[in-house]
Design a protein around this motif. Structure first.
Motif, mmCIF file in Angstrom:
data_model
loop_
_atom_site.group_PDB
_atom_site.id
_atom_site.type_symbol
_atom_site.label_atom_id
_atom_site.label_comp_id
_atom_site.label_asym_id
_atom_site.label_seq_id
_atom_site.Cartn_x
_atom_site.Cartn_y
_atom_site.Cartn_z
ATOM 1 N N LEU A 101 103.145 33.540 -3.355
ATOM 2 C CA LEU A 101 102.644 35.280 -3.405
ATOM 3 C C LEU A 101 102.442 35.344 -4.377
ATOM 4 O O LEU A 101 102.010 36.765 -4.335
ATOM 5 N N ALA A 161 99.652 39.009 1.575
ATOM 6 C CA ALA A 161 99.019 39.809 2.594
ATOM 7 C C ALA A 161 98.623 39.319 3.732
ATOM 8 O O ALA A 161 97.970 39.423 4.757
ATOM 9 N N MET A 162 98.885 37.745 3.668
ATOM 10 C CA MET A 162 98.619 36.840 5.011
ATOM 11 C C MET A 162 99.846 36.528 5.559
ATOM 12 O O MET A 162 100.959 36.931 5.889
ATOM 13 N N SER A 163 99.232 36.591 7.189
ATOM 14 C CA SER A 163 100.028 36.234 8.378
ATOM 15 C C SER A 163 100.857 34.778 8.166
ATOM 16 O O SER A 163 100.098 33.089 7.202
#
Ligand code: ATP
Ligand code: MG
Lengths: 268, 337
Positions: A101, A161-163
């Motif tokens: 991340l 910031a991703m799902s």
């Protein structure tokens, strides 16, 4: 559509012989043996806690087996660390996401190509031309892979910031960046909606067609039954059955185990 | 609506802009500063900044903590003081010998540590720093003991570096090269491997990163770097005391990394600027610096765990995003994040 070979003619890519691991008193995998033929889609199923992830961890070198053998192309590799196995074409994704991340999505994919790159730090520090060129080419390649797994909208995204669904695909893209021969996917469709699950299904087919041997752990039985050339069923760390989808569907031991485990919504 | 190419042109990247801005600043500063007190302060800021850049690669990017980096500075500083003074070595050779010794020591120490899991490096480096400090203090016949010793002037290719202006240009050049090299490293296969093992060590391992080797490489590099800067500090100041290898000095350096921003190259510069100036500002409260640094470290960890620059950048980013949203009205398309 799917080639169902009755007898494996060549040496299997992967052979597992009497593999076991104990965690203290927990015998998470016990005397499991099976062969995987090159180019097929091989699934491992079983109730929660059956030892599927542990099996993946053993084969990819994350855990060291207590006993047994793992043969890659006929050569024993048990006990080798993951980075050595990576050199031999073993790639994987994780059930509990393991995405970096602290990096962008694209960089995560680029890390997958680690072994193919010039890792010299001095050349890196002074922008050695050949190294820069290779890195720019890799940029494009990683972007291609992201499109391939359906992440074209996330090319410039930060990983944090991703799902969830996007991160699952990102792990697949990273694994593909290794140009693996063997790809282990641990529940790639978990937590995804039906449409996303269908997309993953198609993605796995595409990967298999490109010549990669796929080993799949998945709870979505529809997906497993339609995709797999062969299926291994684990229960309490033991091999319960192995065979084609049709064989597994009719296996009384498997039916009993699944009904016994009370796996709701899972109809083998 | 598929965007074709994702590479941003070099000139527009924030890192490149930052580097250019820094170069301009470095060129302009000596014109503005006439006072030798301020020139000295700027030089010491730059020296700290270079050390912190190396330390940030280790702490911020690779996620490994060293509480003994002042010890490596000490090795360089004392190599540059003792070898020319007592053994007649040329200064440049002494600097290289110090760096080699620091590298060897770091490697020998790191080898067993990185094969274990956990934060053993922090503890081991803490111990190393204390031991080195004791050695510099007690070997008085060579090091002058707690009072320290004079360091001969640096000679480069027969030219003596003596005046502050000369030092300014040498160190400014070093700073620019260090910033440039750091930016290059983090955006390279080596740097991505370091950041990956920090982000997820198991993910890094399964893609082929030999994480013990990489941790070791960056630790040895940053120790070597610290030793070289220790030598340069010693020559610049012309005097060295065991305080250079003090535990407090190590904490100071870590604080600069954390306050400026872990894993932020320009954050390192900001951290060095703020925390080099701070002791000057606190000079009237002598003895309280340690407390101030501790307090700053703790407050920063609580309220700005990412550090000053990354926090500011994020604030600015979300502000810009909000403004862009307002401007774009409802014309925006996909929003999948
Ligand atoms: N590192 C470990 N230490 C101790 N026990 C472990 C460890 N890893 C797995 N186990 C145990 O081994 C057993 C098998 O776990 P595993 O994660 O392999 O199951 P699984 O088949 O992947 O289940 P799920 O479908 O829920 O993912 C469980 O009882 C688990 O608690
Ligand atoms: Mg599992």
């Amino acid at each position: 559509m799917m080639a169902r070979t009755s007898t494996a003619p060549a040496t299997p890519v992967l052979s597992v012989r009497d593999l076991s691991i104990n965690f203290g008193g927990v015998r998470a995998v016990q005397n499991v043996s099976f062969d995987i033929a090159s180019g097929c889609i091989y699934s491992v199923i079983g109730p929660n806690g059956a030892g599927k992830t542990t099996l993946f961890n053993l084969i990819t070198g994350v855990y060291v087996p207590t006993a047994g053998e793992i043969l890659l192309d006929g050569q024993p590799v048990q006990g080798q660390p993951p980075h050595r196995l990576a050199r031999r074409g073993v790639a994987r994704t994780f059930q509990n996401l393991q995405v970096c991340l602290n990096m962008t999505a694209l960089e995560n994919v680029m890390v997958g190509a680690h072994l193919r790159l010039d890792r010299n730090v001095l050349k890196a520090a002074f922008r050695w031309p050949s190294l820069r060129r290779a890195d720019q080419a890799l940029h494009q390649e990683a972007a291609e892979l992201m499109r391939f797994v359906g992440l074209e909208h996330a090319l410039e995204a930060r990983a944090d910031a991703m799902s969830y669904g996007a991160l699952k695909r990102l792990e697949i893209a990273r694994a593909l960046a290794m140009k693996p021969r063997l790809l282990f996917l641990d529940e790639p469709a978990a937590g995804l909606n039906p449409r996303e699950t269908l997309e993953i299904d198609e993605l796995i087919r595409k990967v298999a067609v490109s010549g990669v041997t796929v080993v799949l752990v998945e709870h979505d039985m529809k997906m497993v039954m339609s995709l797999s050339d062969r299926i291994l069923v684990l229960d309490y760390g033991k091999k319960l059955a192995e065979g084609t989808a049709a064989e597994i569907r009719q296996d009384p031991a498997v039916i009993a185990a699944y009904l016994g485990a009370g796996a709701a919504g899972e109809t083998p | 609506m598929i965007r074709p190419v994702i590479l941003r042109p070099m000139a527009l990247r924030p890192a490149t802009l930052g580097l250019v801005a820094l170069a301009v600043l470095v060129l302009v500063l000596p014109l503005v500063i006439s006072n030798s007190f301020y020139l000295d302060l700027v030089i010491r800021i730059a020296i700290n900044a270079i050390i912190v850049l190396g330390l940030n690669l280790l702490i911020g990017f690779a996620g490994q903590i060293s509480f003994g980096h002042a010890g490596f500075l000490g090795i360089g500083a004392y190599a540059s003081a003792v070898l020319p003074t007592h053994f007649g070595w040329p200064p440049l050779l002494a600097l290289i010998a110090g760096a080699a010794a620091a590298a060897a020591l770091a490697a020998v120490m790191a080898w067993p540590i990185f094969r274990l899991k956990g934060h053993y490096l922090a503890m081991a480096t803490l111990g190393l720093g204390i031991i080195l400090n004791l050695i510099f203090r007690n070997e008085a016949s060579y090091t002058g003991g707690p009072d320290g010793m004079a360091v001969p002037a640096m000679e480069l290719f027969g030219l003596q570096l003596s005046r502050d202006r000369q030092w300014y240009w040498v160190i400014a050049a070093l700073l620019l090269v260090s910033v440039w090299a750091s930016l290059n490293i983090i955006d390279s296969p080596f740097g991505r491997a370091l950041r990956a093992l920090h982000g997820s060590d198991v993910a890094a391992r399964v893609v082929g990163v030999d994480i013990a080797r990489y941790k070791m490489a960056i630790f040895v590099m940053s120790a070597t770097f610290a030793s070289i800067m220790g030598s340069i500090t010693a020559h610049y100041v012309g005097f060295v005391t065991p305080n250079i290898a003090d535990f407090f000095h190590s904490v100071e350096l870590v604080t600069m990394v954390v306050v400026g921003g872990m894993a932020s190259v320009f954050g390192s510069l900001l951290g060095a600027v703020l925390l080099t100036i701070l002791p000057q500002a606190l000079a009237t409260f002598e003895g309280w610096e340690t407390v101030a640094f501790g307090a700053i470290l703790i407050l920063c960890m609580i309220f700005m765990p990412r550090g000053l620059l990354p926090t500011l950048a994020a604030r600015l980013g979300s502000l810009r995003f909000a403004v862009a949203r307002l401007r774009a009205g409802r014309s925006a398309g996909e929003s999948d994040s």
